[in-house]
Design a protein around this motif. Structure first.
Motif, mmCIF file in Angstrom:
data_model
loop_
_atom_site.group_PDB
_atom_site.id
_atom_site.type_symbol
_atom_site.label_atom_id
_atom_site.label_comp_id
_atom_site.label_asym_id
_atom_site.label_seq_id
_atom_site.Cartn_x
_atom_site.Cartn_y
_atom_site.Cartn_z
ATOM 1 N N ASN A 1 0.816 -1.210 0.000
ATOM 2 C CA ASN A 1 0.000 0.000 0.000
ATOM 3 C C ASN A 1 0.853 1.265 0.000
ATOM 4 N N PRO A 2 0.553 2.215 -0.869
ATOM 5 C CA PRO A 2 1.231 3.517 -0.794
ATOM 6 C C PRO A 2 0.916 4.196 0.535
ATOM 7 N N GLY B 1 9.233 14.437 3.835
ATOM 8 C CA GLY B 1 10.551 14.505 3.202
ATOM 9 C C GLY B 1 10.632 13.847 1.846
ATOM 10 N N LEU B 2 9.482 13.550 1.235
ATOM 11 C CA LEU B 2 9.499 12.935 -0.097
ATOM 12 C C LEU B 2 9.927 13.954 -1.152
ATOM 13 N N PRO B 3 10.742 13.543 -2.129
ATOM 14 C CA PRO B 3 10.999 14.421 -3.271
ATOM 15 C C PRO B 3 9.744 14.513 -4.129
ATOM 16 N N SER B 4 9.742 15.390 -5.100
ATOM 17 C CA SER B 4 8.558 15.551 -5.947
ATOM 18 C C SER B 4 8.344 14.358 -6.861
ATOM 19 N N GLU B 5 9.417 13.616 -7.170
ATOM 20 C CA GLU B 5 9.306 12.447 -8.031
ATOM 21 C C GLU B 5 10.540 11.573 -7.856
ATOM 22 N N GLY B 6 10.503 10.390 -8.466
ATOM 23 C CA GLY B 6 11.669 9.520 -8.470
ATOM 24 C C GLY B 6 11.678 8.476 -7.382
ATOM 25 N N SER B 7 12.818 7.769 -7.277
ATOM 26 C CA SER B 7 12.965 6.660 -6.335
ATOM 27 C C SER B 7 13.681 7.102 -5.070
ATOM 28 N N ILE C 1 13.498 -0.105 -1.617
ATOM 29 C CA ILE C 1 13.356 1.144 -2.360
ATOM 30 C C ILE C 1 11.895 1.333 -2.760
ATOM 31 N N GLY C 2 11.513 2.581 -2.877
ATOM 32 C CA GLY C 2 10.158 2.931 -3.278
ATOM 33 C C GLY C 2 10.200 4.082 -4.262
ATOM 34 N N PHE C 3 9.022 4.525 -4.666
ATOM 35 C CA PHE C 3 8.955 5.648 -5.604
ATOM 36 C C PHE C 3 7.761 6.525 -5.244
ATOM 37 N N VAL C 4 7.836 7.759 -5.718
ATOM 38 C CA VAL C 4 6.753 8.702 -5.479
ATOM 39 C C VAL C 4 5.717 8.522 -6.584
#
Length: 309
Positions: free
Chosen positions: A262-263, A268-274, A290-293
């Motif tokens: 589940n997302p 502190g997440l970046p706007s995109e990427g891993s 690892i995850g992604f936005v």
């Protein structure tokens, strides 16, 4: 009567090896796998038997992230010889052509080197590990078969002349993934007008790793009598090859939902990427994977460790 098989261990981590000359990357991989009795192992980009230097060996769960290191930039120091071309573009091959070496000065060589900095096109060697119909090109080459290869774009970030004693020169190269140093050397030799081949090649770095962190097979053999605890102490974390990625910390409850696909919302997440994901609780941290936005700006799982489920 055959010997009983040694039990395999589910050991995870990255062994940064200073590869010796004369062994293939697969030979040294099997050597490491045997000594660690690792269930699973893989390397992150081949080095020719002639080459030495940085070779990250991924054990266990670290193999999930090995392909990211294949994409990493690398640096090399090479010694080349002008006036001779070999069939492999290095000293392991047969000399197929000799030409007189013109007068080469640091200034004249620097003018040539300038043409190879930045974005260039490179035709891979027939003695590379690239595959044609499932077979490595070097296998075809050894069978006397040559196939057409398309030029590929690579980037030479820096190309420095370290020493010049004709017919020899020493260069340091920082380059993008997929760059073949022996092809670069051969092309430089053609630009000089006399041909050239690699005599020595040493990989100085791969992604975030460099030689200051690397251990030699001899050092590993010295530690073997002390048991696995001593060998395991040489291992870097499975995520160490991605140390420059953004890092996200989750609570135990958020980590629970992420583990189940589940997302989750995270600060502190970046706007995109891993990103690298850690569960942090009471001052202790655990690497989850690892995850992604995702499109909703939430943290979604991409490649989690088995132990995190």
């Amino acid at each position: 009567m055959s010997k009983p098989r040694r039990p395999k261990r589910p050991i995870d981590g990255v062994l940064l090896l200073d590869k010796p000359q004369g062994m293939t990357s697969n030979q040294i991989l099997q050597w490491v796998k045997h000594r660690y009795q690792a269930e699973k192992a893989g390397h992150t980009g081949s080095l020719d038997p002639l080459a030495t230097g940085v070779l990250p060996i991924c054990l266990g769960e670290a193999t999930k992230y090995s392909h990211y290191l294949l994409e990493a930039d690398k640096s090399y120091r090479t010694r080349l010889r002008f006036g001779q071309r070999t069939n492999t573009s290095d000293a392991d091959g047969e000399v197929v052509e000799e030409r007189p070496v013109p007068v080469i000065t640091p200034e004249s060589l620097e003018q040539v080197l300038a043409r190879f900095r930045g974005d260039i096109m490179q035709i891979p060697s027939m003695f590379s590990a690239l595959k044609q119909d499932g077979r490595p090109l070097y296998e075809l080459a050894r069978a006397g078969i040559e196939v057409a290869r398309e030029a590929r774009p690579v980037t030479i970030f820096s190309l420095t002349l370290d020493a010049l004693e004709p017919p020899f020169a020493e260069l340091t190269v920082c380059c993008s993934k997929g760059t073949y140093i022996r092809n670069l050397v051969e092309d430089i030799g053609e630009a000089i007008g006399c041909g050239a081949h690699v005599v020595e090649l040493r990989r100085l770095s791969a992604g975030p790793f460099d030689l200051t962190q690397a251990v030699t097979p001899a050092e590993i053999e010295l530690l073997e009598p002390q048991g696995f605890a001593a060998l395991d102490a040489l291992l870097l974390p499975p995520w160490s090859g991605l140390a420059d990625w953004p890092r996200v910390e989750l609570s135990e409850s958020s980590a629970y939902y992420l583990r189940h696909g589940n997302p989750v919302r995270a600060s502190g997440l970046p706007s995109e990427g891993s990103v690298l994901i850690f569960q942090v609780e009471a001052g202790c941290e655990e690497f989850l994977g690892i995850g992604f936005v995702d499109d909703d700006g939430m943290l979604a799982p991409k490649r989690l460790l088995k132990s995190s489920y």
